[in-house]
Design a protein around this motif. Sequence first.
Motif, PDB file in Angstrom:
ATOM      1  N   GLY A 191       0.794  -1.226   0.000  1.00 27.07           N
ATOM      2  CA  GLY A 191       0.000   0.000   0.000  1.00 27.07           C
ATOM      3  C   GLY A 191       0.825   1.274   0.000  1.00 27.07           C
ATOM      4  N   ASN A 192       2.117   1.225  -0.332  1.00 26.63           N
ATOM      5  CA  ASN A 192       2.945   2.421  -0.356  1.00 26.63           C
ATOM      6  C   ASN A 192       2.373   3.476  -1.300  1.00 26.63           C
ATOM      7  N   LEU A 193       2.456   4.734  -0.866  1.00 25.79           N
ATOM      8  CA  LEU A 193       2.003   5.883  -1.652  1.00 25.79           C
ATOM      9  C   LEU A 193       0.521   5.812  -1.987  1.00 25.79           C
ATOM     10  N   GLY A 194      -0.212   5.002  -1.196  1.00 28.61           N
ATOM     11  CA  GLY A 194      -1.649   4.930  -1.371  1.00 28.61           C
ATOM     12  C   GLY A 194      -2.082   4.163  -2.603  1.00 28.61           C
ATOM     13  N   ARG A 195      -1.161   3.451  -3.274  1.00 27.50           N
ATOM     14  CA  ARG A 195      -1.517   2.715  -4.483  1.00 27.50           C
ATOM     15  C   ARG A 195      -1.755   1.253  -4.147  1.00 27.50           C
ATOM     16  N   ARG A 196      -2.739   0.657  -4.764  1.00 25.39           N
ATOM     17  CA  ARG A 196      -3.006  -0.767  -4.624  1.00 25.39           C
ATOM     18  C   ARG A 196      -2.432  -1.470  -5.852  1.00 25.39           C
ATOM     19  N   ASN A 197      -1.272  -2.144  -5.664  1.00 27.89           N
ATOM     20  CA  ASN A 197      -0.668  -2.850  -6.780  1.00 27.89           C
ATOM     21  C   ASN A 197      -1.202  -4.271  -6.855  1.00 27.89           C
ATOM     22  N   GLU A 198      -0.681  -5.034  -7.794  1.00 21.86           N
ATOM     23  CA  GLU A 198      -1.190  -6.398  -7.992  1.00 21.86           C
ATOM     24  C   GLU A 198      -0.952  -7.274  -6.770  1.00 21.86           C
ATOM     25  N   ASP A 199       0.190  -7.083  -6.090  1.00 24.18           N
ATOM     26  CA  ASP A 199       0.462  -7.879  -4.890  1.00 24.18           C
ATOM     27  C   ASP A 199      -0.565  -7.588  -3.805  1.00 24.18           C
ATOM     28  N   ASP A 200      -0.892  -6.286  -3.623  1.00 23.20           N
ATOM     29  CA  ASP A 200      -1.898  -5.916  -2.625  1.00 23.20           C
ATOM     30  C   ASP A 200      -3.232  -6.595  -2.916  1.00 23.20           C
ATOM     31  N   ILE A 201      -3.624  -6.574  -4.181  1.00 28.04           N
ATOM     32  CA  ILE A 201      -4.900  -7.172  -4.562  1.00 28.04           C
ATOM     33  C   ILE A 201      -4.886  -8.674  -4.330  1.00 28.04           C
ATOM     34  N   GLY A 202      -3.761  -9.319  -4.665  1.00 32.88           N
ATOM     35  CA  GLY A 202      -3.655 -10.760  -4.446  1.00 32.88           C
ATOM     36  C   GLY A 202      -3.738 -11.131  -2.993  1.00 32.88           C
ATOM     37  N   ILE A 203      -3.092 -10.329  -2.133  1.00 37.37           N
ATOM     38  CA  ILE A 203      -3.134 -10.585  -0.690  1.00 37.37           C
ATOM     39  C   ILE A 203      -4.560 -10.423  -0.169  1.00 37.37           C
ATOM     40  N   SER A 204      -5.232  -9.356  -0.613  1.00 37.13           N
ATOM     41  CA  SER A 204      -6.609  -9.131  -0.169  1.00 37.13           C
ATOM     42  C   SER A 204      -7.521 -10.278  -0.606  1.00 37.13           C
ATOM     43  N   GLU A 205      -7.346 -10.732  -1.834  1.00 41.19           N
ATOM     44  CA  GLU A 205      -8.168 -11.833  -2.319  1.00 41.19           C
ATOM     45  C   GLU A 205      -7.921 -13.107  -1.529  1.00 41.19           C
ATOM     46  N   ALA A 206      -6.654 -13.365  -1.167  1.00 42.29           N
ATOM     47  CA  ALA A 206      -6.328 -14.564  -0.386  1.00 42.29           C
ATOM     48  C   ALA A 206      -6.984 -14.501   0.994  1.00 42.29           C
ATOM     49  N   PHE A 207      -6.880 -13.325   1.642  1.00 46.06           N
ATOM     50  CA  PHE A 207      -7.507 -13.192   2.959  1.00 46.06           C
ATOM     51  C   PHE A 207      -9.018 -13.332   2.855  1.00 46.06           C
ATOM     52  N   ASN A 208      -9.617 -12.676   1.868  1.00 42.98           N
ATOM     53  CA  ASN A 208     -11.073 -12.730   1.720  1.00 42.98           C
ATOM     54  C   ASN A 208     -11.554 -14.164   1.490  1.00 42.98           C
ATOM     55  N   ARG A 209     -10.796 -14.927   0.714  1.00 47.56           N
ATOM     56  CA  ARG A 209     -11.185 -16.319   0.458  1.00 47.56           C
ATOM     57  C   ARG A 209     -11.167 -17.131   1.758  1.00 47.56           C
ATOM     58  N   ILE A 210     -10.114 -16.956   2.555  1.00 54.89           N
ATOM     59  CA  ILE A 210     -10.016 -17.704   3.810  1.00 54.89           C
ATOM     60  C   ILE A 210     -11.067 -17.209   4.803  1.00 54.89           C
ATOM     61  N   ALA A 211     -11.317 -15.904   4.822  1.00 56.22           N
ATOM     62  CA  ALA A 211     -12.322 -15.353   5.733  1.00 56.22           C
ATOM     63  C   ALA A 211     -13.712 -15.869   5.395  1.00 56.22           C
TER      64      ALA A 211
END
Length: 317
Positions: A191-211
Amino acid sequence: MSELHKFIFEGLPVRGMLVRLDDSWREALKRRESVGAFPPEVRALLGEMAAAGVLMQANIKFNGALILQVHGDGPVKLAVAEVQPELSFRATAKVVGEVPASARLEAMLNVHGQGRCAITLDPRDKFPGQQPYQGVVPLHGDQREPLQQVSQVIEHYMLQSEQLDTRLVLAANDEVAAGLLIQRLPVEGQGNLGRRNEDDIGISEAFNRIAILAATLTSEELLTLDADKILHRLFWEETLQRYEPLQPRFACSCSRERVRGMLQSLGREESDSLILERGLVEVGCDFCGVQYRFDAVDVGEMFTPERELPPSPPTVQ
């Protein structure tokens, strides 16, 4: 045997914990019976709070007491669970009115929207002038809608105060208090500089799937299945690294000396008036039900300065 199981998802910045309080929770309820049992809705609330407190204490590894409180304007004025670093816990509530059958959080504590949840971290070895840390959130979500479950309140607290996505499932009855916590771990540079890069999106998707998988766990499953069955039922497609289980237990930190100190802080006049009225001073612990009794002699000694000891004789060489 009460147990807490920690685990991480290999290759993902997600951790989890599963706690099951059975013998320790039954001991907590049994101790409370001596000073009056709570309504079943309050017992379930306290069980969920005890399980949540143990999960949170184990999660942060804090050298001091973690105190989870909810207070408000309903028939339950206060409910509190306290957990020490070694995962000993205790819980109690202040009930001043009739609790409706099957009441949820709003009907018990947030009738007029004034309810609050406070989480306090009280260090065991304080520095001079150091104060406990406390975070407070209302018992409603971002849309001002009342939150109906303790799990929702804590998820909201973790997101607001710690910026950590958390999924919490809690359940309790008179036999077991249990909980499952899934939390997204912070990743350096995310999340540096307020940007959501592909890694950020992948991490969020992984957490959301497990949640989402965690959210399918029912109260009945949480209260009746052991850790192995629950983790296999939810995450059989994931690779988990599990750690040795820990053993939470019920324990109360009350003592005769602490009650004595409390009476001394009230002053002799107050204690003497209780002696005149009742013949003794009796103080009961709300957490464990132990009764501490002080008679007139005890009170007299309590407020009598200790005599100075005579000087020691010189040592003969």
